[in-house]
Structures are given as structure tokens and as C-alpha cells.
Scaffold this active site. Structure first.
Site, PDB file in Angstrom:
ATOM      1  N   ARG A 128      28.385 -33.353  45.519  1.00 24.01           N
ATOM      2  CA  ARG A 128      27.293 -32.461  45.122  1.00 24.01           C
ATOM      3  C   ARG A 128      26.950 -32.696  43.655  1.00 24.01           C
ATOM      4  NH1 ARG A 128      28.726 -27.369  44.691  1.00 24.01           N
ATOM      5  NH2 ARG A 128      26.588 -26.648  44.589  1.00 24.01           N
ATOM      6  N   LYS A 193      41.085 -28.369  44.367  1.00 28.58           N
ATOM      7  CA  LYS A 193      40.112 -28.846  45.359  1.00 28.58           C
ATOM      8  C   LYS A 193      40.771 -29.760  46.397  1.00 28.58           C
ATOM      9  CE  LYS A 193      35.479 -30.676  45.821  1.00 28.58           C
ATOM     10  NZ  LYS A 193      34.127 -30.490  45.358  1.00 28.58           N
ATOM     11  N   ARG A 335      33.121 -20.675  38.918  1.00 29.90           N
ATOM     12  CA  ARG A 335      34.538 -20.743  38.559  1.00 29.90           C
ATOM     13  C   ARG A 335      35.042 -19.390  38.114  1.00 29.90           C
ATOM     14  NH1 ARG A 335      31.679 -22.908  34.339  1.00 29.90           N
ATOM     15  NH2 ARG A 335      32.395 -22.209  32.305  1.00 29.90           N
TER      16      ARG A 335
HETATM   17  C1  BTN Z   1      31.431 -32.281  47.000  1.00 30.52           C
HETATM   18  O1  BTN Z   1      30.890 -32.633  45.941  1.00 30.52           O
HETATM   19  O2  BTN Z   1      32.356 -31.476  46.992  1.00 30.52           O
HETATM   20  C2  BTN Z   1      30.972 -32.846  48.323  1.00 30.52           C
HETATM   21  C3  BTN Z   1      31.679 -34.124  48.668  1.00 30.52           C
HETATM   22  C4  BTN Z   1      31.245 -34.768  49.959  1.00 30.52           C
HETATM   23  C5  BTN Z   1      31.861 -36.135  50.135  1.00 30.52           C
HETATM   24  C6  BTN Z   1      31.626 -36.692  51.508  1.00 30.52           C
HETATM   25  S1  BTN Z   1      32.645 -38.074  51.859  1.00 30.52           S
HETATM   26  C7  BTN Z   1      31.751 -38.399  53.305  1.00 30.52           C
HETATM   27  C8  BTN Z   1      30.296 -38.144  52.999  1.00 30.52           C
HETATM   28  N1  BTN Z   1      29.665 -39.320  52.451  1.00 30.52           N
HETATM   29  C9  BTN Z   1      29.296 -39.157  51.179  1.00 30.52           C
HETATM   30  O3  BTN Z   1      28.742 -40.022  50.476  1.00 30.52           O
HETATM   31  N2  BTN Z   1      29.599 -37.929  50.764  1.00 30.52           N
HETATM   32  C10 BTN Z   1      30.212 -37.150  51.823  1.00 30.52           C
END
Ligand code: BTN
Length: 338
Positions: A128, A193, A335
Site C-alpha cells: 500500500r 506486521k 498507529r
Molecule cells: C501492504 O502494504 O501491507 C499490502 C501488501 C500486499 C502484498 C501482496 S504480495 C502479493 C500481491 N502482489 C503484490 O504485488 N502485492 C500483493
């Protein structure tokens, strides 16, 4: 040495990987004989594995090994663990060794409803707020599921929250409890996390649209690799939680993916009809920081308040100066204040 390796099913490097996956030491000669290639060629293909980030140890005079071995993702294993409700909703399971991003792969597909894409590693995994998602080889779970919805994006509000709930429920089936959800998309354990969700949408905002649901879950992180990555927040993985709660066995990545699909697929099928409201009570029971003082940041702007929960549409409910305010999703980060 190539900078990008695509291990196709007939690739010698892939056969080599499968032989080394048991974690034992194999001599170059034996590997060469098994693959019908010279020792020099074995060495060349080993370099392909090293480029993928696989920690291949070379023990002089004895041979090569991957310490601890590797348990690779397998579509037949995942399929065999799907229950009768989820199975018919899964169109196909595509597994890559390396891909830019599982989300991008499904986004490019013409029809992706019910398609599942997993990869052992990602070269451009996205998180994100434009962040990079650290995606080392065969250690964690990077997967995406496509689903088509009618009725526009408005009907999808709260969907990413419910995906978090699906992950919490799936992990609970292995005895991994006390996993909490930080609004809007983080999966936490002890304020660290464990995973995240990135939903990307395409199509008609007011009509038929497709959602690509991307899930990243830390299963077995290598602290040395993390130290050299851009990760700048406390993290945890399933392996450490399993040790902390004294689980007899750490579930495999195939088992975890299947458990998530068993919850996710029926949820996707019914989401438009049920909406977030149906899941709100359950979601709040897994909500991190409830009734705590928090700070919500949007770029350089901070909002301080007490976290009261979520609305029936999934908006964050914050008590600011005695007044309840609803905050809808976006590029926000939440947070604890202290
Ligand atoms: C976050 O920022 O917390 C979300 C992370 C999401 C990562 C996943 S891994 C599989 C899918 N492909 C990506 O490029 N991103 C999501």
C-alpha cells in the site's frame, strides 16, 4: 549471469532446485548424472538459483545444499486441500518461481475471476501507499485472487477489511490465534506486521469491475535479508508465532494458502449480497488498538483521537475532541499514540 531467471517447468535449474529442496548435500557429480549434464553445467545452473536469492551452500569436496531445505508451492497440493465449497469457485491456480507482481499478472489477464496466482518470489511486489513489498524466494506467501463484481466499486467498500478477517479465521484453524487487524489492511501479531492486503480495481466504477485481491504473509523471514531490505517497521512471521504458542508443527505454505482460499472464495461469492455490515461485529472482535489513543496520518497531516471501531460500511470511527468522526479508506496510516 542473468539478472532475471524464469524457471520454466523443463528448465534444468528447476530440476536442480527440486533435487536440492530436501536440504541434503548432493555432490556435483551426482547432480550432473541425475540431470544428464556436466559438473560445469551444474555449476552454471546453480548460479541461476543464486540469482533468485536462494541460499545455496557449497561445501568443498562434498557438494551443494540448501540449508534447511525448501518446501515449494504446489498447485496439486493446494487443490487437494480445498473444501467442497471453495473448490468449484477456483478456476485455476498459476504458480510462478519469479514474477514481477502476482497482482499485476492477474490484472493483465482478460478474465481473472476465480483465478489464483502465486509466486515463490516477486521482483516488483507492491504494498500500500506505493511501497515495495519484500518478496524473497520460497519463504513467504505472495498471492492474488481475481474476482468480478457487478454494481460498481461502491459495493466493494469494506472488502479489504473482510479479506483480513478471512486471513485471521484461516490462521486460527492451525491454532494461530491472537492475530489482530489494523484498519484498514494490516495483519498484526503483538503489534508487529505479519501481513498485508492490497486490493486493486479495474473496469467500470459504476458497473462491472474486477478486483484483484493481493495478500502478502510472512511465513519464514530471514532476519539477515530483512536487515538489508527497506522494511522499516516491526515485523513477525508465522514460524515465530508457531514457536511462541508451541504449535506442534508449522503449517506449510500450501496448507496456509488452501485454508485462506477455503474462507476467501465463499466470502467473495457472497460479498456483494452481504456487504461489510454482515462481518462488522466479527471484524471488531479482531480489531487492533480498539479504545486506544491513536494517530491517523495522511501524508504530513496527523489526526489524534480514540479508536471507537468501524462503521457498517467499514469506515474508521475516531473520537476526536468529543466528536465521533468517520474516516473512509485511502492512503492513510494508523498507529498507537503511546
Ligand atoms: C501492504 O502494504 O501491507 C499490502 C501488501 C500486499 C502484498 C501482496 S504480495 C502479493 C500481491 N502482489 C503484490 O504485488 N502485492 C500483493
Amino acid at each position: 549471469m542473468p539478472g532475471y531467471v524464469d524457471l520454466k517447468d523443463d528448465d534444468r535449474a528447476l530440476q536442480l532446485l527440486r533435487l536440492l529442496a530436501d536440504g541434503d548435500v548432493h555432490s556435483g557429480e551426482k547432480l550432473g548424472n541425475l540431470l544428464g549434464i556436466s559438473r560445469a553445467a551444474v555449476w552454471k545452473y546453480l548460479q541461476h538459483l543464486i540469482v533468485l536469492g536462494i541460499d545455496v551452500k557449497s561445501d568443498k569436496g562434498r557438494g551443494y545444499s540448501i540449508s534447511g531445505g525448501l518446501s515449494l508451492l504446489s498447485a496439486p497440493s493446494i487443490k487437494s486441500l480445498l473444501d467442497a465449497t471453495a473448490k468449484p469457485l477456483v478456476e485455476e491456480i498459476d504458480i510462478f518461481y519469479q514474477i514481477e507482481s502476482t497482482n499485476s499478472h492477474l490484472m493483465q489477464k482478460k478474465s481473472s475471476s476465480g483465478c489464483v496466482c502465486l509466486s515463490e518470489s516477486q521482483t516488483g511486489g507492491r504494498g500500500r501507499r506505493g511501497r515495495h513489498w519484500f518478496s524473497p524466494f520460497a519463504k513467504n506467501i505472495y498471492f492474488s485472487v481475481g474476482w468480478e463484481f457487478e454494481g460498481g466499486v461502491a459495493a466493494l467498500e469494506g472488502l479489504s477489511l473482510v479479506v483480513g478477517l478471512v486471513i485471521v479465521k484461516a490462521l486460527a484453524t492451525f491454532g494461530l490465534s491472537d492475530i489482530l487487524l489494523k484498519w484498514p489492511n494490516d495483519v498484526l501479531y503483538n503489534n508487529k506486521k505479519l501481513g498485508g492486503i492490497l486490493i486493486e480495481l479495474a473496469g467500470d466504477p459504476a458497473g462491472n469491475c474486477k478486483a484483484i485481491i493481493g495478500i502478502g504473509l510472512n511465513v519464514e523471514m530471514n532476519p539477515e535479508q530483512v536487515a538489508n531490505s527497506a522494511i522499516d517497521q516491526p515485523w513477525i512471521d508465522i514460524k515465530s508465532i508457531a514457536e511462541e504458542v508451541a504449535l506442534v508443527r508449522v503449517p506449510s505454505r500450501n496448507e496456509i494458502v488452501a485454508a485462506i482460499l477455503n474462507q476467501l472464495m465463499p466470502m467473495l461469492k457472497n460479498y456483494q449480497q452481504l456487504g461489510f455490515e454482515f462481518y462488522r461485529g466479527e471484524w471488531m472482535r479482531s480489531m487492533a488498538f480498539l479504545e486506544r489513543e491513536v494517530v491517523l496520518s495522511h501524508g504530513v497531516t496527523n489526526k489524534f483521537g480514540v479508536l471507537r471501531g468501524v462503521s457498517s460500511s467499514g469506515a474508521l470511527c475516531l473520537l476526536v475532541g468529543g466528536q465521533e468522526e468517520l474516516v473512509h479508506g485511502g492512503e492513510l496510516s494508523l498507529r498507537l499514540l503511546k
